[in-house]
Write a protein that holds these residues in place. Structure first.
Motif, PDB file in Angstrom:
ATOM      1  N   MET A 199       3.607   3.031   1.983  1.00 20.74           N
ATOM      2  CA  MET A 199       4.780   2.584   1.213  1.00 20.74           C
ATOM      3  C   MET A 199       4.939   3.452  -0.020  1.00 20.74           C
ATOM      4  SD  MET A 199       4.431  -1.590   1.221  1.00 20.74           S
ATOM      5  CE  MET A 199       2.662  -1.733   1.373  1.00 20.74           C
TER       6      MET A 199
ATOM      7  N   ASN B 101       8.560  -5.032  -0.911  1.00 21.31           N
ATOM      8  CA  ASN B 101       7.909  -5.743   0.195  1.00 21.31           C
ATOM      9  C   ASN B 101       6.895  -6.787  -0.247  1.00 21.31           C
ATOM     10  OD1 ASN B 101       9.347  -4.197   1.971  1.00 21.31           O
ATOM     11  ND2 ASN B 101       7.723  -2.694   2.261  1.00 21.31           N
ATOM     12  N   ILE B 102       6.211  -6.494  -1.340  1.00 19.04           N
ATOM     13  CA  ILE B 102       5.197  -7.472  -1.710  1.00 19.04           C
ATOM     14  C   ILE B 102       5.338  -8.003  -3.131  1.00 19.04           C
ATOM     15  CG2 ILE B 102       3.527  -6.809   0.044  1.00 19.04           C
ATOM     16  CD1 ILE B 102       2.150  -5.044  -1.761  1.00 19.04           C
TER      17      ILE B 102
ATOM     18  N   ASN C  20      -0.455  -6.249   9.887  1.00 19.66           N
ATOM     19  CA  ASN C  20       0.391  -5.392   9.052  1.00 19.66           C
ATOM     20  C   ASN C  20       0.014  -3.926   9.225  1.00 19.66           C
ATOM     21  OD1 ASN C  20       1.755  -7.586   8.080  1.00 19.66           O
ATOM     22  ND2 ASN C  20       0.720  -7.651   6.093  1.00 19.66           N
TER      23      ASN C  20
ATOM     24  N   THR D 147      -2.240   2.975   4.012  1.00 17.24           N
ATOM     25  CA  THR D 147      -2.448   1.881   3.067  1.00 17.24           C
ATOM     26  C   THR D 147      -3.888   1.397   3.098  1.00 17.24           C
ATOM     27  OG1 THR D 147      -0.152   1.184   3.402  1.00 17.24           O
ATOM     28  CG2 THR D 147      -1.648  -0.434   2.423  1.00 17.24           C
TER      29      THR D 147
ATOM     30  N   GLY E 266       7.292 -14.828   7.913  1.00 16.73           N
ATOM     31  CA  GLY E 266       6.421 -13.692   7.720  1.00 16.73           C
ATOM     32  C   GLY E 266       6.002 -13.543   6.274  1.00 16.73           C
ATOM     33  N   VAL E 267       4.952 -14.214   5.916  1.00 17.61           N
ATOM     34  CA  VAL E 267       4.436 -14.072   4.556  1.00 17.61           C
ATOM     35  C   VAL E 267       2.942 -13.799   4.624  1.00 17.61           C
ATOM     36  CG1 VAL E 267       6.200 -15.406   3.378  1.00 17.61           C
ATOM     37  CG2 VAL E 267       4.291 -16.597   4.426  1.00 17.61           C
ATOM     38  N   GLY E 268       2.567 -13.080   5.689  1.00 12.60           N
ATOM     39  CA  GLY E 268       1.152 -12.896   5.982  1.00 12.60           C
ATOM     40  C   GLY E 268       0.371 -12.182   4.893  1.00 12.60           C
ATOM     41  N   PHE E 269       1.018 -11.223   4.236  1.00 15.70           N
ATOM     42  CA  PHE E 269       0.286 -10.460   3.235  1.00 15.70           C
ATOM     43  C   PHE E 269      -0.371 -11.380   2.209  1.00 15.70           C
ATOM     44  CE2 PHE E 269       0.154  -8.619  -0.996  1.00 15.70           C
ATOM     45  CZ  PHE E 269      -0.731  -7.578  -0.783  1.00 15.70           C
TER      46      PHE E 269
ATOM     47  N   ALA F 138       2.304  -0.941  10.622  1.00 12.57           N
ATOM     48  CA  ALA F 138       2.492   0.311   9.883  1.00 12.57           C
ATOM     49  C   ALA F 138       2.216   1.507  10.792  1.00 12.57           C
ATOM     50  CB  ALA F 138       1.585   0.337   8.656  1.00 12.57           C
TER      51      ALA F 138
ATOM     52  N   ASP G 253      -5.427   1.593   6.824  1.00  9.66           N
ATOM     53  CA  ASP G 253      -4.746   2.178   7.980  1.00  9.66           C
ATOM     54  C   ASP G 253      -4.163   3.521   7.587  1.00  9.66           C
ATOM     55  OD1 ASP G 253      -1.697   2.027   7.373  1.00  9.66           O
ATOM     56  OD2 ASP G 253      -2.391  -0.007   6.880  1.00  9.66           O
TER      57      ASP G 253
HETATM   58  P1  ADP Z   1       5.609  -9.392   7.642  1.00  8.95           P
HETATM   59  O1  ADP Z   1       4.456  -8.628   8.184  1.00  8.95           O
HETATM   60  O2  ADP Z   1       5.954 -10.559   8.499  1.00  8.95           O
HETATM   61  O3  ADP Z   1       6.794  -8.561   7.311  1.00  8.95           O
HETATM   62  P2  ADP Z   1       3.869  -9.659   5.412  1.00  8.95           P
HETATM   63  O4  ADP Z   1       3.814 -10.554   4.239  1.00  8.95           O
HETATM   64  O5  ADP Z   1       2.659  -9.643   6.274  1.00  8.95           O
HETATM   65  O6  ADP Z   1       5.139 -10.032   6.239  1.00  8.95           O
HETATM   66  O7  ADP Z   1       4.114  -8.198   4.907  1.00  8.95           O
HETATM   67  C1  ADP Z   1       5.201  -7.926   4.044  1.00  8.95           C
HETATM   68  C2  ADP Z   1       5.634  -6.488   4.124  1.00  8.95           C
HETATM   69  O8  ADP Z   1       4.742  -5.652   3.385  1.00  8.95           O
HETATM   70  C3  ADP Z   1       5.675  -5.893   5.479  1.00  8.95           C
HETATM   71  O9  ADP Z   1       6.880  -6.185   6.157  1.00  8.95           O
HETATM   72  C4  ADP Z   1       5.554  -4.405   5.186  1.00  8.95           C
HETATM   73  O10 ADP Z   1       6.825  -3.878   4.856  1.00  8.95           O
HETATM   74  C5  ADP Z   1       4.701  -4.376   3.975  1.00  8.95           C
HETATM   75  N1  ADP Z   1       3.313  -4.089   4.315  1.00  8.95           N
HETATM   76  C6  ADP Z   1       2.287  -4.959   4.343  1.00  8.95           C
HETATM   77  N2  ADP Z   1       1.149  -4.352   4.732  1.00  8.95           N
HETATM   78  C7  ADP Z   1       1.465  -3.047   4.967  1.00  8.95           C
HETATM   79  C8  ADP Z   1       0.726  -1.893   5.420  1.00  8.95           C
HETATM   80  N3  ADP Z   1      -0.588  -1.954   5.702  1.00  8.95           N
HETATM   81  N4  ADP Z   1       1.399  -0.718   5.520  1.00  8.95           N
HETATM   82  C9  ADP Z   1       2.715  -0.637   5.257  1.00  8.95           C
HETATM   83  N5  ADP Z   1       3.453  -1.689   4.840  1.00  8.95           N
HETATM   84  C10 ADP Z   1       2.847  -2.879   4.692  1.00  8.95           C
END
Ligand code: ADP
Ligand code: MG
Length: 624
Positions: free
Chosen positions: A87, A95-96, A40, A176, A126-129, A44, A82
């Protein structure tokens, strides 16, 4: 940092569901959280770099994009920071905090109904966060969008249970920061070496430097060291990469200390974009033919420069298992799982492209670099032959690359292509003749070749174990039939046919006598059109397996049906004359048996009773 106006919100019900699923059943390897957060962060940075093309001021004075991973043993936190796009408040919520991300929505759609049980499916979305909550029982996100004021930072915090808090925060820098407050059992991640090794394993080729604090006396300092290679070699244009760099990268893949034989590096742009960098080794690994073949490591799948998994099995057919390298896809969902890979249409297309590139490369070697091509064939020629049966779509391309010894070739050297053969065919010849045997000597000395030699017809000599099996799948090439000289009837012209019939008629009493002497040891005894010098040989039906192969399979423990051989004889030979005139029944029987046994030995068959053969041979030698 001064916080204002804290607001507590609930996750959308679906997000809570996703969180629950992710933390409880998603990742068999917890450590993947780091890969996801780094990925992520790298996204970014990519986004900022892209937007800054139009608005350079977004970079401010801080244009060296990087990702910092640090840890605090006392606080029990890991921080991933990073200086990418960041955001704003709405984006954080979108996004989250909600399922605005289409990946999350698709995930839930897929997970509803009867599929609910298969939590592995989550891997494709894509739900890595949320994987942060696999190791953390609280996650804090501090983020400020590039270009916005320090006062417009956002702090998001959640324990991943159902609610999150949101407040405005004064943040000095854009980008972020994600702070993981580790759960009770997660201390293993509070070590510099552990984090470094995870970064090298999963994120080595992320194109931005990933930095970790240098350690002094086991404590992190405020000096940073870059841990990853930070350059995705394959992402650079070909013209910018030196041969030495290609070679060093090949070695870094970790399967071979030697230089590769050749490589092919390509970028496909289009509705689906991807890069392939594929290598052919110069020699097989030492365990190539004994079990090493099942492992199939060496081809790494990346998605946007993030390592996903070793995917040699998914990206290359078995017969190209010697290839190693990297495939980097732009459009696959990160988190893709192995189960998903096996049925993914995009991946099928990438696989097709990999096969094409490798075959292109081998063809190029064949054409322009004969020495390297010979090295390749020596190492992997027999592996390539498996493609004749495995890859019907590319059968002709593969067949074109094969090389054989030949009665018009250079001794045992396997250097004659099917095209060479066709180029030398006599006018009117419509068959590619070959013989299979155990060894070069057995092939070239085979009595079945005699008539072909007499007529000047070239015969390919195949003596690799896989050949008999392989040519079974190669019945035709360039409109010419392939035919084993030992099988079926030989095509004869009118004159020859007549001669043959007359010879058969003249030999009728002899044939009858032999049949009686040999009893059920043979199916049939015939006058041969194949022999000029030898007294006898075996003839096989078109579908019968060559005796040498039947023997090998039997030795390997397979049940082989016992077939009765057809014995072909040359009535002109002195030995047959002797059988004809021998009046002593026992002596005639010895001679007849020896005729059959020598034909069997020449064909690589196993004698039913070797001891009896030896005794018989000695009786005849002593001249009884
Ligand atoms: P994906 O990466 O597949 O979109 P994630 O769950 O990993 O799914 O992240 C969700 C969203 O959160 C990302 O698409 C992005 O918009 C936002 N996001 C997550 N981490 C960051 C980051 N470090 N900087 C900016 N945006 C972020
Ligand atoms: Mg992600």
């Amino acid at each position: 940092m001064t916080a204002t106006a804290t607001e507590t919100r609930s996750f959308e019900a679906e997000v809570a569901q996703v969180l629950h699923l992710v933390t409880h059943s998603l990742y068999s390897h917890k450590e993947i959280f780091l890969r996801e957060l780094v990925s992520n962060a790298s996204d970014a940075c990519d986004k900022l770099r892209f937007e800054a093309l139009a608005k350079p001021e977004l970079m401010g004075g801080d244009s060296e994009l990087h990702i910092d991973v640090s840890w605090d043993e006392a606080a029990r936190t890991i921080t991933v920071r990073d200086n990418g796009i960041g955001m704003n408040r709405d984006e954080v919520v979108a996004n989250i905090g909600t399922i605005a991300s289409s990946g999350t929505r698709r995930f839930l759609e897929a997970m509803s109904g009867e599929q609910k049980a298969d939590a592995r499916l989550i891997g494709q979305f894509g739900v890595g966060f949320y994987s942060a909550f696999v190791v953390a029982d609280k996650v804090t996100v501090l983020t400020r969008h590039a270009g916005s004021a320090a006062a417009d930072g956002v702090k998001w915090e959640s324990d991943g249970k159902g609610e999150y808090t949101l407040e405005t925060a004064e943040l000095a820098e854009r980008g972020t920061t994600i702070v993981l407050h580790l759960g009770a059992d997660e201390d293993e991640f509070l070590k510099g070496w552990k984090l470094k090794s995870l970064i090298r394993t999963y994120s080595d080729h992320v194109a931005f430097p990933i930095r970790v604090p240098e350690e002094k006396d086991g404590k992190p300092t405020d000096q940073w060291e870059t841990v990853n290679a930070a350059s995705a070699l394959w992402a650079k244009p070909r013209s910018e990469i030196k041969d030495d760099e290609y070679k060093a990268f090949y070695k870094s893949l970790g399967h071979d200390f030697n230089d590769p034989l050749a490589w092919t590096h390509n970028r496909v742009e289009g509705s689906q974009s991807f890069t392939t960098l594929l290598y052919i080794p110069a020699q097989p690994p030492f365990d190539w033919m004994m079990g090493g073949r099942d492992e199939r490591k060496g081809l790494k799948l990346y998605i946007k420069r993030v390592f996903i998994m070793d995917a040699a099995k998914e990206l290359l057919p078995n017969y190209l298992r010697f290839v190693s390298g990297v495939v980097d896809a732009d459009d696959l969902p990160l988190n893709v799982s192995r189960e998903i890979l096996q049925h993914n249409r995009q991946l099928e297309r990438i696989k097709g492209a990999c096969v094409k590139r490798v075959l292109d490369l081998i063809e190029k070697l064949a054409k322009d670099e004969p020495e390297k091509f010979a090295t390749f064939l020596k190492a992997f020629g027999n592996t390539l032959k498996e493609g004749i049966s495995e890859d019907t779509a590319n059968r002709d391309r593969i067949a074109k690359l094969l090389r054989f010894a030949s009665t018009k070739g250079d001794g045992a050297k396997q250097s004659v292509s099917l095209d060479d053969y066709i180029g030398r065919m006599a006018v009117g010849q419509d068959t590619i003749w070959y013989i299979t045997a155990d060894t070069y000597a057995a092939a070239v000395g085979s009595p079945q070749l005699e008539a072909f030699k007499a007529k000047g017809i070239e015969v390919l000599l195949m003596f690799d174990r896989i050949d008999e099996w392989m040519v079974g799948y190669l019945s035709e090439y360039e409109g010419k039939k392939l035919h084993n000289v030992a099988k079926g009837e030989l095509p004869l012209d009118e004159g020859e046919k007549k001669q043959q019939e007359e010879a058969a008629k003249a030999a009728e009493p002899l044939l009858k006598k032999l049949k009686e002497l040999l009893g059920d040891q043979v199916g049939e005894v015939k006058v041969s059109a194949r022999l000029t010098d030898s007294p006898s040989c075996l003839a096989l039906s078109d579908y019968e397996m060559a005796p040498h192969l039947a023997r090998l399979l039997r030795e390997a423990g397979q049940e082989m049906p016992a077939t009765k051989p057809t014995l072909e004889i040359n009535p002109q030979h002195a030995l047959l004359k002797r059988v004809e005139t021998e009046t002593d029944e026992a002596k005639a029987k010895d001679l007849a048996s020896l005729l059959l046994e020598q034909a069997e030995i020449a064909a690589g068959a196993q004698l039913a009773d070797p001891a009896a053969f030896v005794q018989r041979l000695n009786r005849v030698l002593l001249g009884g």
